[in-house]
Design a protein around this motif. Structure first.
Motif, PDB file in Angstrom:
ATOM      1  N   PHE A  75       5.398 -10.400   6.033  1.00  0.00           N
ATOM      2  CA  PHE A  75       4.190  -9.852   6.647  1.00  0.00           C
ATOM      3  C   PHE A  75       3.191  -9.349   5.609  1.00  0.00           C
ATOM      4  CE2 PHE A  75       7.599  -9.783   9.645  1.00  0.00           C
ATOM      5  CZ  PHE A  75       7.018 -10.387  10.741  1.00  0.00           C
TER       6      PHE A  75
ATOM      7  N   ARG B 188      -0.682  -8.843   6.083  1.00  0.00           N
ATOM      8  CA  ARG B 188      -0.987  -8.714   7.518  1.00  0.00           C
ATOM      9  C   ARG B 188      -0.691  -7.287   7.976  1.00  0.00           C
ATOM     10  NH1 ARG B 188       2.476 -13.155  10.538  1.00  0.00           N
ATOM     11  NH2 ARG B 188       1.157 -12.681  12.314  1.00  0.00           N
TER      12      ARG B 188
ATOM     13  N   TYR C 173       0.926  -4.975  10.604  1.00  0.00           N
ATOM     14  CA  TYR C 173       1.983  -5.156  11.594  1.00  0.00           C
ATOM     15  C   TYR C 173       2.569  -3.814  12.028  1.00  0.00           C
ATOM     16  CZ  TYR C 173       5.306  -4.541   7.688  1.00  0.00           C
ATOM     17  OH  TYR C 173       6.003  -4.036   6.613  1.00  0.00           O
TER      18      TYR C 173
ATOM     19  N   VAL D 227      -1.677  -7.243  16.927  1.00  0.00           N
ATOM     20  CA  VAL D 227      -0.862  -7.283  15.698  1.00  0.00           C
ATOM     21  C   VAL D 227       0.559  -7.700  16.088  1.00  0.00           C
ATOM     22  CG1 VAL D 227      -2.075  -5.556  14.312  1.00  0.00           C
ATOM     23  CG2 VAL D 227      -0.384  -4.822  15.985  1.00  0.00           C
TER      24      VAL D 227
ATOM     25  N   ALA E 248      -2.438  -4.275   5.909  1.00  0.00           N
ATOM     26  CA  ALA E 248      -2.334  -5.546   5.190  1.00  0.00           C
ATOM     27  C   ALA E 248      -1.923  -5.362   3.733  1.00  0.00           C
ATOM     28  CB  ALA E 248      -3.664  -6.292   5.280  1.00  0.00           C
TER      29      ALA E 248
ATOM     30  N   SER F 205      -9.990  -6.051   7.133  1.00  0.00           N
ATOM     31  CA  SER F 205      -9.989  -7.083   8.167  1.00  0.00           C
ATOM     32  C   SER F 205     -11.412  -7.355   8.681  1.00  0.00           C
ATOM     33  CB  SER F 205      -9.085  -6.674   9.332  1.00  0.00           C
ATOM     34  OG  SER F 205      -9.641  -5.569   9.988  1.00  0.00           O
TER      35      SER F 205
END
Lengths: 143, 177
Positions: free
Chosen positions: B58, B61, B63, B91, B144, B177
């Protein structure tokens, strides 16, 4: 009489001393002593008023296992405590560190003792200035 | 006059002290992990012992890591919320199955629905200790860059999700993001 004595002796078996910790002890007695000391310093987070030495919660057993492995790997007490506080914060320690945030916590007993002593001295001084016969008479206790 | 003011002041201080102190929940222990890199792990999944899942999957990203077990009542309670969050598709939710039995965990996911993109299997609770887990359910938000932004202890509700998680996911802390 013999049977009575046996019953009496059985009643004296200290069952409360049977430990929660069922793992075998360290071979090295100094290591075992450090282990026992540290398990009493660390709080079980699920059952917050028990140390991990006292608790049979699953997490306490896991933390004892981690502690065992860290000690077996030759970590110092400070390193072990850092391992725990990195994960669980200062709350895991029964004795929080003396840092500015905890000065009031550690200082409070001394401050309260000084305040209490000060108040006691004041009251005693004032009372000692009163005439003896009046001071011993609760009816006239106007102080 | 002072004779009455001092006890009154002491009383007011004590009331304020208890007013604040007694409203705190001692069962909620603040995590020292907030703002720090998430502890790396790699574990077999609940579904397949040969298949592994971990933090590396991950990287880059945002999460959510949700710690659960079939023995945990609060986890059952929050399960529908997790399914709802999955439907939002905001997510991915990564599961961390904590001190559990693989078959029971599989059955749980089959019967109740699987909100997780993957569920790591941690029967010995070693990864859980690295994450400072002490009572399921616990839910972490990792951005992230792999930094832990938030931790919720207790069953998740849509209210908590919308109030605490969604704004952090959108602004991202340091999340690009």
């Amino acid at each position: 009489v013999t049977s009575r004595i046996i019953v009496l002796l059985c009643a004296l078996i200290p069952s409360f001393a049977w430990g929660i910790d069922t793992e075998p002890a360290f071979d090295d007695p100094t290591l075992q002593a450090r282990y026992e000391h540290l398990t009493n310093e660390l709080r079980c987070l699920v059952c917050q008023n028990q140390s991990i030495a006292d608790s049979n919660a699953g997490l306490a057993a896991d933390l004892r296992r981690e502690l065992r492995e860290l000690l077996a790997a030759g970590k110092s007490d400070a390193e072990v405590l850092k391992f725990m506080t990195d994960r669980y914060g200062d709350f895991v320690l029964y004795r929080p560190p003396v840092v500015p945030r905890t000065w009031l916590l550690w200082g409070a007993p001394a401050i309260l003792l000084i305040l209490g002593l000060g108040a006691a001295v004041r009251v005693i001084r004032r009372r000692s200035r009163l005439p003896i016969d009046e001071a011993s008479d609760p009816e006239s206790d106007a102080a | 006059m002072l004779r009455y003011l001092v006890p009154a002041a002491v009383f007011v201080v004590l009331v304020a002290f208890f007013w604040v102190g007694l409203q705190r929940d001692p069962r909620i222990v603040p995590s020292p992990l907030i703002g720090k890199p998430a502890p790396a792990f790699e574990l077999p999944t609940v579904e397949d012992p040969a298949h592994k899942v971990g933090t590396a999957d991950f990287a880059g990203r945002t999460y959510v890591l949700n710690v659960w077990g079939t023995w945990c009542g609060g986890c059952r309670e929050e399960h529908d919320t997790l399914l709802e969050i999955k439907r939002q598709n905001l997510v991915p939710i990564v599961g961390l199955n904590w001190k559990d039995d693989r078959d029971l965990a599989r059955r749980w996911l089959d019967q109740l629905g699987d909100p997780y993109v993957a569920t790591a299997f941690d029967p010995e609770g070693r990864v859980a200790i690295d994450w400072g887990v002490y009572g399921a359910p616990e839910t972490f938000l990792v951005n992230a860059r792999g930094v832990v932004l938030f931790k919720h202890i207790a069953p998740l509700t849509m209210d908590v999700w919308n109030r605490e998680f969604v704004p952090r996911i959108k602004s991202g802390g340091e999340n690009p993001s």
